[in-house]
Design an enzyme around this catalytic site. Structure first.
Site, PDB file in Angstrom:
ATOM      1  N   HIS A 570     -17.559  -3.890  62.703  1.00 46.67           N
ATOM      2  CA  HIS A 570     -18.324  -2.738  62.220  1.00 46.67           C
ATOM      3  C   HIS A 570     -17.769  -2.195  60.922  1.00 46.67           C
ATOM      4  O   HIS A 570     -18.505  -1.771  60.053  1.00 46.67           O
ATOM      5  CB  HIS A 570     -18.318  -1.637  63.279  1.00 46.67           C
ATOM      6  CG  HIS A 570     -19.535  -1.699  64.135  1.00 46.67           C
ATOM      7  ND1 HIS A 570     -19.578  -1.193  65.403  1.00 46.67           N
ATOM      8  CD2 HIS A 570     -20.749  -2.206  63.896  1.00 46.67           C
ATOM      9  CE1 HIS A 570     -20.770  -1.398  65.907  1.00 46.67           C
ATOM     10  NE2 HIS A 570     -21.497  -2.007  65.012  1.00 46.67           N
ATOM     11  N   ARG A 677     -36.376 -23.293  51.466  1.00 49.86           N
ATOM     12  CA  ARG A 677     -35.939 -23.992  52.681  1.00 49.86           C
ATOM     13  C   ARG A 677     -37.152 -24.055  53.606  1.00 49.86           C
ATOM     14  O   ARG A 677     -37.427 -23.114  54.351  1.00 49.86           O
ATOM     15  CB  ARG A 677     -34.783 -23.232  53.341  1.00 49.86           C
ATOM     16  CG  ARG A 677     -33.474 -23.306  52.542  1.00 49.86           C
ATOM     17  CD  ARG A 677     -32.362 -22.556  53.262  1.00 49.86           C
ATOM     18  NE  ARG A 677     -31.042 -22.908  52.769  1.00 49.86           N
ATOM     19  CZ  ARG A 677     -30.280 -22.116  52.004  1.00 49.86           C
ATOM     20  NH1 ARG A 677     -30.720 -20.933  51.636  1.00 49.86           N
ATOM     21  NH2 ARG A 677     -29.089 -22.513  51.615  1.00 49.86           N
ATOM     22  N   ARG A 713     -37.695 -27.948  49.076  1.00 48.19           N
ATOM     23  CA  ARG A 713     -36.916 -28.995  49.733  1.00 48.19           C
ATOM     24  C   ARG A 713     -37.729 -29.484  50.923  1.00 48.19           C
ATOM     25  O   ARG A 713     -38.209 -28.664  51.725  1.00 48.19           O
ATOM     26  CB  ARG A 713     -35.593 -28.414  50.208  1.00 48.19           C
ATOM     27  CG  ARG A 713     -34.864 -29.383  51.111  1.00 48.19           C
ATOM     28  CD  ARG A 713     -33.506 -28.908  51.453  1.00 48.19           C
ATOM     29  NE  ARG A 713     -33.532 -27.858  52.466  1.00 48.19           N
ATOM     30  CZ  ARG A 713     -32.466 -27.156  52.809  1.00 48.19           C
ATOM     31  NH1 ARG A 713     -31.326 -27.355  52.180  1.00 48.19           N
ATOM     32  NH2 ARG A 713     -32.532 -26.256  53.744  1.00 48.19           N
ATOM     33  N   GLU A 806     -25.735 -33.383  48.085  1.00 49.92           N
ATOM     34  CA  GLU A 806     -25.000 -32.730  49.173  1.00 49.92           C
ATOM     35  C   GLU A 806     -23.998 -33.666  49.814  1.00 49.92           C
ATOM     36  O   GLU A 806     -23.114 -33.241  50.550  1.00 49.92           O
ATOM     37  CB  GLU A 806     -25.980 -32.264  50.253  1.00 49.92           C
ATOM     38  CG  GLU A 806     -26.995 -31.273  49.744  1.00 49.92           C
ATOM     39  CD  GLU A 806     -27.953 -30.845  50.833  1.00 49.92           C
ATOM     40  OE1 GLU A 806     -27.804 -29.731  51.346  1.00 49.92           O
ATOM     41  OE2 GLU A 806     -28.845 -31.646  51.164  1.00 49.92           O
ATOM     42  N   ASN A 829     -22.993 -26.048  49.593  1.00 45.32           N
ATOM     43  CA  ASN A 829     -22.557 -25.724  50.959  1.00 45.32           C
ATOM     44  C   ASN A 829     -22.229 -27.012  51.716  1.00 45.32           C
ATOM     45  O   ASN A 829     -21.159 -27.162  52.298  1.00 45.32           O
ATOM     46  CB  ASN A 829     -23.647 -24.961  51.721  1.00 45.32           C
ATOM     47  CG  ASN A 829     -24.137 -23.744  50.973  1.00 45.32           C
ATOM     48  OD1 ASN A 829     -23.438 -23.241  50.107  1.00 45.32           O
ATOM     49  ND2 ASN A 829     -25.331 -23.276  51.274  1.00 45.32           N
ATOM     50  N   ASP A 830     -23.187 -27.943  51.691  1.00 46.66           N
ATOM     51  CA  ASP A 830     -22.932 -29.205  52.390  1.00 46.66           C
ATOM     52  C   ASP A 830     -21.989 -30.094  51.599  1.00 46.66           C
ATOM     53  O   ASP A 830     -21.155 -30.782  52.187  1.00 46.66           O
ATOM     54  CB  ASP A 830     -24.261 -29.920  52.676  1.00 46.66           C
ATOM     55  CG  ASP A 830     -24.906 -29.381  53.945  1.00 46.66           C
ATOM     56  OD1 ASP A 830     -24.178 -29.241  54.942  1.00 46.66           O
ATOM     57  OD2 ASP A 830     -26.104 -29.062  53.935  1.00 46.66           O
ATOM     58  N   ARG A 840     -18.820 -26.443  57.992  1.00 47.39           N
ATOM     59  CA  ARG A 840     -19.124 -25.198  57.275  1.00 47.39           C
ATOM     60  C   ARG A 840     -19.230 -23.993  58.202  1.00 47.39           C
ATOM     61  O   ARG A 840     -19.159 -22.851  57.756  1.00 47.39           O
ATOM     62  CB  ARG A 840     -20.395 -25.349  56.429  1.00 47.39           C
ATOM     63  CG  ARG A 840     -21.652 -25.595  57.223  1.00 47.39           C
ATOM     64  CD  ARG A 840     -22.775 -26.077  56.330  1.00 47.39           C
ATOM     65  NE  ARG A 840     -23.643 -24.979  55.909  1.00 47.39           N
ATOM     66  CZ  ARG A 840     -24.769 -25.151  55.228  1.00 47.39           C
ATOM     67  NH1 ARG A 840     -25.152 -26.364  54.864  1.00 47.39           N
ATOM     68  NH2 ARG A 840     -25.517 -24.134  54.897  1.00 47.39           N
ATOM     69  N   CYS A 877     -27.801 -24.945  44.003  1.00 53.57           N
ATOM     70  CA  CYS A 877     -28.495 -24.008  44.884  1.00 53.57           C
ATOM     71  C   CYS A 877     -27.650 -23.600  46.091  1.00 53.57           C
ATOM     72  O   CYS A 877     -28.118 -22.885  46.962  1.00 53.57           O
ATOM     73  CB  CYS A 877     -29.835 -24.572  45.338  1.00 53.57           C
ATOM     74  SG  CYS A 877     -29.671 -26.092  46.265  1.00 53.57           S
TER      75      CYS A 877
HETATM   76  C1  PEP Z   1     -26.467 -26.540  50.607  1.00 57.37           C
HETATM   77  O1  PEP Z   1     -26.105 -27.352  51.458  1.00 57.37           O
HETATM   78  O2  PEP Z   1     -25.729 -26.112  49.688  1.00 57.37           O
HETATM   79  C2  PEP Z   1     -27.846 -26.020  50.647  1.00 57.37           C
HETATM   80  C3  PEP Z   1     -28.316 -25.263  49.669  1.00 57.37           C
HETATM   81  O3  PEP Z   1     -28.590 -26.323  51.731  1.00 57.37           O
HETATM   82  P1  PEP Z   1     -28.420 -25.568  53.151  1.00 57.37           P
HETATM   83  O4  PEP Z   1     -27.458 -24.462  52.954  1.00 57.37           O
HETATM   84  O5  PEP Z   1     -29.786 -25.125  53.540  1.00 57.37           O
HETATM   85  O6  PEP Z   1     -27.901 -26.674  53.994  1.00 57.37           O
HETATM   86 MG    MG Z   2     -27.571 -28.356  52.751  1.00 59.64          MG
END
Ligand code: PEP
Ligand code: MG
Length: 943
Positions: A570, A677, A713, A806, A829-830, A840, A877
């Site tokens: 919180h 997405r 995508r 990715e 991210n991936d 992740r 992205c």
């Molecule tokens: C990523 O993997 O950076 C991405 C933008 O796709 P998602 O986060 O939807 O897997």
């Molecule tokens: Mg991804």
């Protein structure tokens, strides 16, 4: 929690159809200041998932979990439609209870409502109520909660007669404050009634404060004396208890050797030959309406009588085919559901239900994590003192940067006697302290009105009234404890129970319990809470309770640091709401920081620095100034392009998970959608959405974009993005398994329909299609073939086809892909997950999973170089694109487009406008020479 007033009710509403009724409900919530306008889209999305009709002519429309951001304050609005409205599932609805709630509050509201709405005849009364007061009265009546649980079982009593056992059972109810001495007097004079098979009953209403059922069994049971039930309360409040006693007596066999769990199972109606199973609920927001509905639907598929109960709590079982009753269990993540079934398909039913519950009942679920070590216990040795001018890593909880003297809020030492002789006097002291605390909290709520703290403080008021806490304290006092000792024991036990649930969100709510507990304790000890200084300061505390945060004078507090807590505690939530830079979970050592020592709080990098040296100090002050002016100017200039001081332009687009948010992104100055997405459309339907549905969705986005480009995508499911109706075999490594484009290529017809819908919706507007999780050229070609095939049939004027980078192999092979793709978009991210081999979503390792790692940066560099050699553009992205430290590096690496969450668009644009390309290149070059993410961040700080 649910405080209804006449203002929350609209009588005599009319609607042309259900959609109109839902829109009215959404507007009513918005007008009442409960939600922003975006919530209605969430309510619509929720209805698309499944109907919110509860039965009895009542629907409970509410938003999807994703739309909770649009909730400003928890609350409900009730719309009465006397003529009725036909809902989309065919049900006739007369009353809409529109709910705006965040996280687990949702479950509490539903639970309360289902208990009330379950009353026979209530629906008709609600539909016909002539004034709002009548409706308030009908809905607000608190349900009577009967007591019958492990506490009310007294097993193995040294007794040889039914009368003795009756007294033991009654005495237990008295200790639990369910009855008083009058009841006891009646029982002494009342001979127990034989129920058969050695069981007996005593019952009375006089002196019963709460309906309750206890059972006392003798140490040596015999055919004549197995046990005595003691029932307290008037008949109309004891239905459920009588039913439970009946269940018990209907069971065969004796009770010799049965423990508390087995007896509670018998009381809950579990037949001794029932097929049973225990299954842990994993749903983040508990068993709320949607998963409950799935459970009920699964239960109805089987020819079996199925009951379900919570192993924790009072153990009363409900029919698994009754939606209101299943919701009424109020089951939360981490709790155990006990299933029991009898009938032809009992085994099948239990197996199917166990599987459905473990798999999340239509929701994405994650396993419970191991319990985190308790800092207080783990830190038995003194923590290492902090070193001046040296950064200490903590959990980043709220972005921003602060520099100010520390105010260390040390909890006052509360000393008290453990025992007290006069229980009555202690109970009176306890009651006074609770009342005092209640008054203080209500004052704080008034002061915090409209803010984020108010609803949390209201929960504290509820906690103060918690019957179980109170009963546990009374029990301790009656056993000789002082009010302080009894109260704190009850709080501590409850908080530990909460922490033991091993669910991060729930475990962090233990802090709320301790916060309320400390307030009452301080009042009992007559000690005032610590007062912060009049000058600016950084607040340092072990853990901050919401009431501590509510007391903060935000004109003086510059930042927050806590020893405990996680990013979802919180204090973190409130810090974000107040826009205060905050780091949490910094460890006990921060509590030893000297009062008034200067402290840097970096809520972006997740670190703090005590007594910064003059060089660091100046740097930090410069950055604070920069950030403040950037923020103010950023919004004003959000529609200007993101062009560096030396004329190099970068597109800044928005990442969207729902086309409904397109107008908002455009309003915030986005140059287009850089990542749509599309999974959301597929998740919002019980089966793959058809062409028309998809065309409608995509067209919606193109229309709002007014000529700006849309990067869509294609469907990215599997791994961390499951889809109900696309079940996948169990995989050892789902993150490395069938997912993204690999999965889509196994069902090319689905991909083809999606591409057809995108091309149809685009017409002559700019459409960019990209494939997720591509590993090499072969996969890209297979997917692009589908696009080509559809393009031959559906003309669209401005289409580009690209891949997401990715998977590291794709970055390494970018040179082979570039001649054939139109663009790359890097999903950091991936890409980070696969490069660093860190899941992740991993609870403990997520801080290590930093996309500013030089290994990831090198892969980005390779991708950009390969793309530019073939005049292709590259976007980023992933979350890295909104990281202020990463933006110059990405610009320096010659990335052409950044796509970030809409809210960050103005700031990212402003950040780029501050740069020159040369400076950015220097930062990128520097970063690429480093050996770890931490080194990169340290080096970049010098800019
Ligand atoms: C990523 O993997 O950076 C991405 C933008 O796709 P998602 O986060 O939807 O897997
Ligand atoms: Mg991804």
């Amino acid at each position: 929690m649910l405080t209804l007033t006449a203002n929350d009710i609209r009588l005599g509403a009319t609607a042309s159809d259900w959609q109109d009724a839902l829109t009215q409900a959404g507007r009513d919530l918005e007008t009442a200041g409960r939600t922003s306008s975006a919530y209605l889209a969430g309510m619509n999305a929720r209805e698309q998932q499944s109907s919110t009709v509860l039965g009895n002519g009542i629907a409970i429309p509410h938003g999807t979990p994703e739309s909770r951001e649009a909730v400003l304050e928890t609350g409900i609005r009730i719309l009465q439609f006397p003529d009725g409205v036909t809902w989309h599932d065919g049900a006739r609805v007369h009353v809409l209870v529109a709910i705006a709630a965040q996280s687990d509050e949702h479950l509490d509201i539903l639970r309360h409502l289902t208990r009330v709405l379950d009353k026979p005849g209530l629906a008709e009364k609600l539909a016909q109520a002539g004034n709002a007061g009548e409706l308030v009265a009908l809905l607000s009546k608190p349900p009577v909660v009967a007591k019958c649980d492990g506490d009310t079982l007294c097993l193995g009593i040294e007794a040889t007669t039914a009368q003795e056992l009756a007294l033991a059972a009654a005495a237990r109810l008295q200790r639990l404050r369910c009855i008083d001495a009058d009841f006891l007097t009646e029982i002494i004079t009342q001979p127990p009634v034989a129920l058969g098979r050695g069981f007996w009953l005593v019952h009375h209403t006089l002196g019963a404060h709460r309906p309750a059922l206890s059972l006392a069994t003798p140490k040596k049971p015999g055919p004549e004396l197995q046990g005595v039930f003691c029932l307290a309360g008037p008949g109309d409040e004891c239905h459920e208890l009588l039913e439970r006693m009946d269940n018990f007596l209907a069971g065969d066999g004796g009770i010799d050797g049965l423990g508390i769990d087995a007896l509670l199972a018998r009381l809950s109606g579990e037949a001794s030959d029932a097929v049973t199973a225990n299954v842990t609920l994993l749903n983040t927001h508990g068993l709320h309406a949607r998963p409950a509905k799935q459970l009920v639907q699964e239960a109805r598929r089987h020819n079996a009588s199925i009951r379900v109960r919570l192993r924790e709590g009072d153990g009363s079982a409900v029919s698994a085919t009754s939606l209101t009753r299943v919701i009424g269990l109020g089951a939360r993540r981490g709790q155990t559901l006990v299933l029991s079934a009898t009938g032809d398909e009992a085994q099948q039913a239990v197996t199917a239900l166990t599987r459905a519950i473990s798999e999340g009942l239509g929701e994405q679920v994650s396993p419970l994590r191991e319990g985190a070590p308790n800092l207080a216990e783990a830190g038995a040795t003194d923590p290492e003192p902090l070193v001046d001018d040296e950064p200490l890593k903590a959990v980043a909880a709220s972005p921003g940067l602060a520099l100010a003297p520390a105010f260390v809020m040390r909890q006052p030492r509360l000393t008290y006697l453990e025992t007290a002789a006069d229980a009555e006097a202690e109970i009176q002291r306890l009651n006074r302290a609770i009342d005092e605390s209640d008054g203080q909290l209500r004052t704080l709520i008034r002061q915090a009105e409209g803010g984020e703290a108010a609803p949390i403080l209201s929960v504290h008021v509820e906690m103060l009234q918690d019957e179980d806490l109170y009963q546990a304290t009374l029990e301790a006092i009656n056993e000789g404890a002082s009010a302080e000792a009894g109260w704190w024991r009850a709080i501590d036990t409850a908080a530990k129970g909460q922490e033991a649930l091993a669910d991060r969100l729930l475990a962090e709510r233990a802090a709320d319990l301790r916060d309320v507990g400390r307030r009452v304790l301080a009042n009992l000890c007559g000690v005032a809470m610590p007062t912060p200084p009049d000058t600016p300061y950084v607040l340092v505390a072990e853990d901050l309770g919401p009431s501590d945060v509510a007391r903060l004078d935000t004109s003086r507090v510059r930042g927050l640091v806590t020893a405990r807590g996680g990013a979802t505690s919180h204090s973190a939530i409130l810090a974000r709401a107040l826009g205060l830079p905050a780091v949490v979970g910094a460890g006990e050592a921060v509590l030893a920081i000297a009062e008034g020592a200067e402290l840097v709080v970096d809520g972006e990098r997740g670190c703090l620095v005590p007594n910064p040296g003059s060089e660091r100090r100046e740097r930090v002050l410069r950055r604070i100034d920069q950030l403040e002016s950037l923020q103010a100017a950023a919004y004003d200039h959000r529609h200007r392009p993101a062009t560096t001081r030396d004329g190099h332009s970068i597109e800044v687009c928005a990442n969207l998970g729902n086309t409904a948010h397109t107008p908002d992104a455009v309003e915030r100055g986005a140059d287009g959608i850089g990542l749509l997405r599309t999974e959301f459309i597929f998740m919002a339907h019980p089966e793959a959405p058809d062409l028309d549905t998809q065309v409608w969705e995509y067209r919606h986005a193109f229309d709002a974009l007014n000529g700006l480009p849309l990067v869509a995508r294609t469907l990215d499911v599997g791994g961390d993005k499951p889809l109900d109706y696309w079940p996948l075999p169990q995989e050892d490594n789902p993150f490395l398994g069938l997912r993204g484009i690999r999965l889509s290529l196994t069902r090319p017809e689905i991909l083809e329909t999606q591409v057809r819908a995108l091309l149809t919706a685009a017409g002559d507007r700019p459409l960019r299609i990209m494939f997720p999780m591509v590993k090499d050229l072969e996969e890209f070609r297979a997917a692009r073939e589908i696009v080509k095939r559809v393009q031959a049939e559906v003309a669209a004027a401005d289409v580009q086809v690209g891949v997401m980078i990715e998977v590291p192999s794709c970055a390494l092979l970018a040179g082979t892909l570039a001649p054939e793709v139109d663009f790359f978009s890097i999903g950091t991210n991936d890409l980070t997950q696969y490069t660093l081999a860190i899941d992740r979503g991993h609870g403990q390792l997520s801080a290590e999973s930093d996309a500013l790692h030089p290994a990831v940066l090198r892969l980005i560099q390779m991708t950009v170089e390969a793309a530019h050699a073939h005049q292709r553009w590259v976007g980023v992205c992933g979350e890295l694109a909104s990281d202020p430290q990463a933006i110059p590096v990405l610009v320096g690496l010659a990335v052409d487009e950044l796509s970030v969450t809409s809210r960050r668009v103005p700031l990212v644009k402003a950040c780029i406008r501050e740069l020159t390309l040369d400076e950015a290149r220097a930062q990128a070059e520097l970063a690429l020479t480093k050996a770890s993410a931490a080194e990169v961040r340290d080096a970049l700080e010098s800019f």
